[in-house]
Scaffold this active site. Structure first.
Site, PDB file in Angstrom:
ATOM      1  N   HIS A  41       0.887  -1.101   0.015  1.00  0.00           N
ATOM      2  CA  HIS A  41      -0.195   0.173  -0.199  1.00  0.00           C
ATOM      3  C   HIS A  41       0.934   1.237  -0.221  1.00  0.00           C
ATOM      4  O   HIS A  41       2.032   1.299   0.011  1.00  0.00           O
ATOM      5  CB  HIS A  41      -0.928   0.169   1.204  1.00  0.00           C
ATOM      6  CG  HIS A  41      -0.009  -0.350   1.994  1.00  0.00           C
ATOM      7  ND1 HIS A  41      -0.070  -0.884   3.154  1.00  0.00           N
ATOM      8  CD2 HIS A  41       0.592   0.712   3.047  1.00  0.00           C
ATOM      9  CE1 HIS A  41       0.543  -0.942   4.268  1.00  0.00           C
ATOM     10  NE2 HIS A  41       1.032   0.067   4.508  1.00  0.00           N
TER      11      HIS A  41
HETATM   12  C1  T46 Z   1       2.861   0.864   6.601  1.00  0.00           C
HETATM   13  C2  T46 Z   1       3.352  -0.378   7.028  1.00  0.00           C
HETATM   14  C3  T46 Z   1       5.303  -0.021   7.323  1.00  0.00           C
HETATM   15  C4  T46 Z   1      -4.414  -0.431  13.833  1.00  0.00           C
HETATM   16  O1  T46 Z   1      -5.385  -1.348  14.461  1.00  0.00           O
HETATM   17  N1  T46 Z   1      -3.566   0.328  13.893  1.00  0.00           N
HETATM   18  C5  T46 Z   1      -1.992   0.462  13.196  1.00  0.00           C
HETATM   19  O2  T46 Z   1      -1.432   1.207  13.462  1.00  0.00           O
HETATM   20  C6  T46 Z   1      -1.933   0.083  12.145  1.00  0.00           C
HETATM   21  C7  T46 Z   1      -0.464   0.091  12.496  1.00  0.00           C
HETATM   22  C8  T46 Z   1      -2.321  -1.558  11.605  1.00  0.00           C
HETATM   23  N2  T46 Z   1      -3.657  -1.419  12.247  1.00  0.00           N
HETATM   24  C9  T46 Z   1      -4.646  -3.121  12.131  1.00  0.00           C
HETATM   25  C10 T46 Z   1      -4.921  -2.803  11.037  1.00  0.00           C
HETATM   26  C11 T46 Z   1      -5.040  -4.388  10.455  1.00  0.00           C
HETATM   27  O3  T46 Z   1      -5.877  -4.657  10.977  1.00  0.00           O
HETATM   28  O4  T46 Z   1      -3.378  -4.683  12.483  1.00  0.00           O
HETATM   29  C12 T46 Z   1      -3.485  -4.988  11.146  1.00  0.00           C
HETATM   30  C13 T46 Z   1      -2.460  -4.997   9.838  1.00  0.00           C
HETATM   31  O5  T46 Z   1      -2.558  -3.648   9.221  1.00  0.00           O
HETATM   32  P1  T46 Z   1      -1.715  -3.832   8.064  1.00  0.00           P
HETATM   33  O6  T46 Z   1      -2.260  -5.293   7.196  1.00  0.00           O
HETATM   34  O7  T46 Z   1      -1.715  -2.576   7.359  1.00  0.00           O
HETATM   35  O8  T46 Z   1       0.005  -3.888   8.346  1.00  0.00           O
HETATM   36  P2  T46 Z   1       1.452  -3.652   7.415  1.00  0.00           P
HETATM   37  O9  T46 Z   1       2.430  -4.241   8.270  1.00  0.00           O
HETATM   38  O10 T46 Z   1       1.004  -4.051   5.942  1.00  0.00           O
HETATM   39  O11 T46 Z   1       1.319  -2.539   7.419  1.00  0.00           O
HETATM   40  C14 T46 Z   1       2.317  -1.665   8.511  1.00  0.00           C
HETATM   41  C15 T46 Z   1       1.260  -0.207   8.604  1.00  0.00           C
HETATM   42  O12 T46 Z   1      -0.561  -0.435   8.270  1.00  0.00           O
HETATM   43  C16 T46 Z   1       1.211   0.708   7.507  1.00  0.00           C
HETATM   44  O13 T46 Z   1       0.713   1.856   7.797  1.00  0.00           O
HETATM   45  O14 T46 Z   1       3.701   1.626   6.515  1.00  0.00           O
HETATM   46  O15 T46 Z   1       3.817  -1.079   8.330  1.00  0.00           O
END
Ligand code: T46
Length: 134
Positions: free
Chosen positions: A49
């Protein structure tokens, strides 16, 4: 590309090492959120993303991982394996994280709270927005 490597000052002595992070000093924004990623298996890829507005700094506190960055024109691959280094990622940069070591702890500092509407999750939408200078 809207990214850069930050090298943090190390306060080390014979007892060990210490790094201090301060908003608007060695961190170039107001820190509104901190999260950390750990227990990610080596064959797992994360991210896929970009953010419309969010700026972040990724610091690998332990172990290692790789980050692929893409601004729609150029791509860069960065290895994070040193807690003395931070990877600043500005807005409108596509990111993919991969090759996590078992012991990887990736800490992220962000300049805003979690806002799902800030995410661009389709690569084709990201490219369209870049082309239209959104
Ligand atoms: C990024 C990369 C480096 C939350 O509830 N609060 C939060 O602050 C974050 C970051 C995530 N979440 C929830 C949303 C999803 O259900 O945690 C779950 C996993 O998040 P996500 O799939 O977005 O994780 P990554 O590792 O793909 O991405 C993250 C960050 O979301 C993103 O901003 O730049 O790490």
């Amino acid at each position: 590309m809207n990214m850069r490597i930050l090298n943090f000052e190390l306060h080390g002595d014979k007892r060990g090492s210490l790094i201090s992070l301060e908003e608007n000093k060695n961190i170039p924004f107001e820190i509104k959120r901190v999260y950390y990623i750990f227990n990610t298996k080596e064959d797992v890829q994360r991210g896929f993303h970009a953010h419309k507005q969010l700026q972040q700094i990724l610091i690998c506190l332990n172990g290692s991982c790789k980050i692929k960055l893409d601004n729609g024109v150029q791509k860069r691959n960065i290895t994070l394996d040193n807690p003395k280094r931070g990877l600043y990622i500005g807005n409108m940069i596509w990111r993919e994280m991969y090759n996590f070591s078992d012991d990887c702890v990736l800490m992220v500092l962000a300049n805003n709270f979690y806002v799902e509407e800030d995410y661009i999750r389709e690569y084709s939408d990201f490219i369209k927005m870049k082309k239209n200078n959104v």
